[in-house]
Design a protein around this motif. Structure first.
Motif, PDB file in Angstrom:
ATOM      1  N   ILE A  49      -7.158   6.573   9.810  1.00  0.00           N
ATOM      2  CA  ILE A  49      -6.510   6.869   8.342  1.00  0.00           C
ATOM      3  C   ILE A  49      -4.957   6.706   8.670  1.00  0.00           C
ATOM      4  O   ILE A  49      -4.332   5.961   8.175  1.00  0.00           O
ATOM      5  CB  ILE A  49      -6.970   8.199   7.945  1.00  0.00           C
ATOM      6  N   HIS A  50      -4.455   7.203   9.705  1.00  0.00           N
ATOM      7  CA  HIS A  50      -3.109   7.266  10.209  1.00  0.00           C
ATOM      8  C   HIS A  50      -2.604   5.768  10.426  1.00  0.00           C
ATOM      9  O   HIS A  50      -1.719   5.374   9.945  1.00  0.00           O
ATOM     10  CB  HIS A  50      -2.907   8.104  11.501  1.00  0.00           C
ATOM     11  N   THR A  51      -3.619   4.898  11.145  1.00  0.00           N
ATOM     12  CA  THR A  51      -3.217   3.597  11.519  1.00  0.00           C
ATOM     13  C   THR A  51      -3.191   2.757  10.220  1.00  0.00           C
ATOM     14  O   THR A  51      -2.446   1.915  10.158  1.00  0.00           O
ATOM     15  CB  THR A  51      -4.314   3.222  12.663  1.00  0.00           C
ATOM     16  N   VAL A  52      -4.138   2.923   9.589  1.00  0.00           N
ATOM     17  CA  VAL A  52      -4.075   2.186   7.965  1.00  0.00           C
ATOM     18  C   VAL A  52      -2.908   2.514   7.471  1.00  0.00           C
ATOM     19  O   VAL A  52      -2.188   1.685   6.659  1.00  0.00           O
ATOM     20  CB  VAL A  52      -5.396   2.465   7.259  1.00  0.00           C
ATOM     21  N   LEU A  53      -2.361   3.694   7.211  1.00  0.00           N
ATOM     22  CA  LEU A  53      -1.513   4.237   6.512  1.00  0.00           C
ATOM     23  C   LEU A  53      -0.331   3.740   7.290  1.00  0.00           C
ATOM     24  O   LEU A  53       1.019   3.121   6.325  1.00  0.00           O
ATOM     25  CB  LEU A  53      -1.329   5.620   6.204  1.00  0.00           C
ATOM     26  N   GLY A  54       0.002   3.593   8.426  1.00  0.00           N
ATOM     27  CA  GLY A  54       0.938   3.043   9.104  1.00  0.00           C
ATOM     28  C   GLY A  54       1.226   1.479   8.730  1.00  0.00           C
ATOM     29  O   GLY A  54       2.314   1.086   8.567  1.00  0.00           O
ATOM     30  N   TYR A  55      -0.082   0.824   8.717  1.00  0.00           N
ATOM     31  CA  TYR A  55      -0.123  -0.591   8.290  1.00  0.00           C
ATOM     32  C   TYR A  55       0.382  -0.689   6.928  1.00  0.00           C
ATOM     33  O   TYR A  55       1.249  -1.737   6.875  1.00  0.00           O
ATOM     34  CB  TYR A  55      -1.481  -1.235   8.451  1.00  0.00           C
ATOM     35  N   TYR A  56       0.020   0.070   6.197  1.00  0.00           N
ATOM     36  CA  TYR A  56       0.504   0.002   4.861  1.00  0.00           C
ATOM     37  C   TYR A  56       1.851   0.243   4.597  1.00  0.00           C
ATOM     38  O   TYR A  56       2.648  -0.807   3.869  1.00  0.00           O
ATOM     39  CB  TYR A  56      -0.078   0.946   3.602  1.00  0.00           C
ATOM     40  N   LYS A  89       4.089  -3.157   2.977  1.00  0.00           N
ATOM     41  CA  LYS A  89       3.739  -2.690   1.606  1.00  0.00           C
ATOM     42  C   LYS A  89       3.627  -3.916   0.612  1.00  0.00           C
ATOM     43  O   LYS A  89       2.688  -3.831  -0.163  1.00  0.00           O
ATOM     44  CB  LYS A  89       4.977  -1.746   1.132  1.00  0.00           C
ATOM     45  N   ASP A  90       4.589  -5.076   0.742  1.00  0.00           N
ATOM     46  CA  ASP A  90       4.397  -6.131  -0.293  1.00  0.00           C
ATOM     47  C   ASP A  90       3.040  -6.816  -0.072  1.00  0.00           C
ATOM     48  O   ASP A  90       2.433  -7.028  -1.206  1.00  0.00           O
ATOM     49  CB  ASP A  90       5.492  -6.949   0.332  1.00  0.00           C
ATOM     50  N   GLU A  91       2.541  -7.053   1.018  1.00  0.00           N
ATOM     51  CA  GLU A  91       1.335  -7.766   0.961  1.00  0.00           C
ATOM     52  C   GLU A  91       0.147  -6.920   0.562  1.00  0.00           C
ATOM     53  O   GLU A  91      -0.573  -7.429   0.105  1.00  0.00           O
ATOM     54  CB  GLU A  91       0.975  -8.155   2.748  1.00  0.00           C
ATOM     55  N   VAL A  92       0.341  -5.505   1.108  1.00  0.00           N
ATOM     56  CA  VAL A  92      -1.041  -4.679   0.559  1.00  0.00           C
ATOM     57  C   VAL A  92      -1.120  -4.492  -0.831  1.00  0.00           C
ATOM     58  O   VAL A  92      -1.870  -4.525  -1.635  1.00  0.00           O
ATOM     59  CB  VAL A  92      -0.832  -3.271   1.365  1.00  0.00           C
ATOM     60  N   ASN A  93       0.183  -4.036  -1.502  1.00  0.00           N
ATOM     61  CA  ASN A  93       0.514  -4.123  -2.892  1.00  0.00           C
ATOM     62  C   ASN A  93      -0.127  -5.484  -3.736  1.00  0.00           C
ATOM     63  O   ASN A  93      -0.827  -5.465  -4.765  1.00  0.00           O
ATOM     64  CB  ASN A  93       1.947  -3.547  -3.241  1.00  0.00           C
ATOM     65  N   ALA A  94       0.317  -6.660  -3.207  1.00  0.00           N
ATOM     66  CA  ALA A  94      -0.174  -7.904  -3.781  1.00  0.00           C
ATOM     67  C   ALA A  94      -1.711  -8.000  -3.842  1.00  0.00           C
ATOM     68  O   ALA A  94      -2.262  -8.376  -4.688  1.00  0.00           O
ATOM     69  CB  ALA A  94       0.542  -8.889  -3.115  1.00  0.00           C
TER      70      ALA A  94
END
Length: 118
Positions: free
Chosen positions: A57-64, A68-73
């Protein structure tokens, strides 16, 4: 002792439909991100999704946070896809002359009857 610094693989996987899941679970990336954006901590997300590893979870949140732009898209495209699916479902329900509430009631009745026969 010297700490060996190494990179672990990102705990995300993409299925054949393009949906991104966290590690080897059925928990979708957007569920973790949306929970975080709603104010949940990584620990609270781990409590809500007991199949998730806290470190993942921490790794995924760090990736986000770094993408942010890519994940939000990606999440926006998922919302558009969901909207298209719901529109198809609603059109089908209308074509058979049922409101969403009537359709839900039929499904619940069918489920209740199935439970009684088992």
């Amino acid at each position: 002792m010297v700490l060996a610094i190494k990179s672990d693989p990102l705990p995300l996987r993409i299925d054949s439909s393009g949906t991104i899941y966290v590690a080897d679970t059925r928990v979708m990336l957007e569920l973790v991100v949306l929970a975080y954006l709603d104010g949940s901590t990584a620990e609270e997300i781990a409590d809500d999704y007991d199949t998730l590893d806290l470190g993942d979870i921490h790794t995924v949140l760090g990736y986000y946070l770094h993408h942010k732009d890519e994940v939000n898209a990606y999440m926006e495209e998922r919302r558009h896809h969901a909207d298209r699916v719901w529109a198809k479902i609603e059109a089908w329900q209308e074509s058979i002359g049922l409101s969403p509430l009537e359709f839900r009631e039929r499904l619940l009745a069918r489920l209740a009857n199935k439970s009684k026969t088992q």
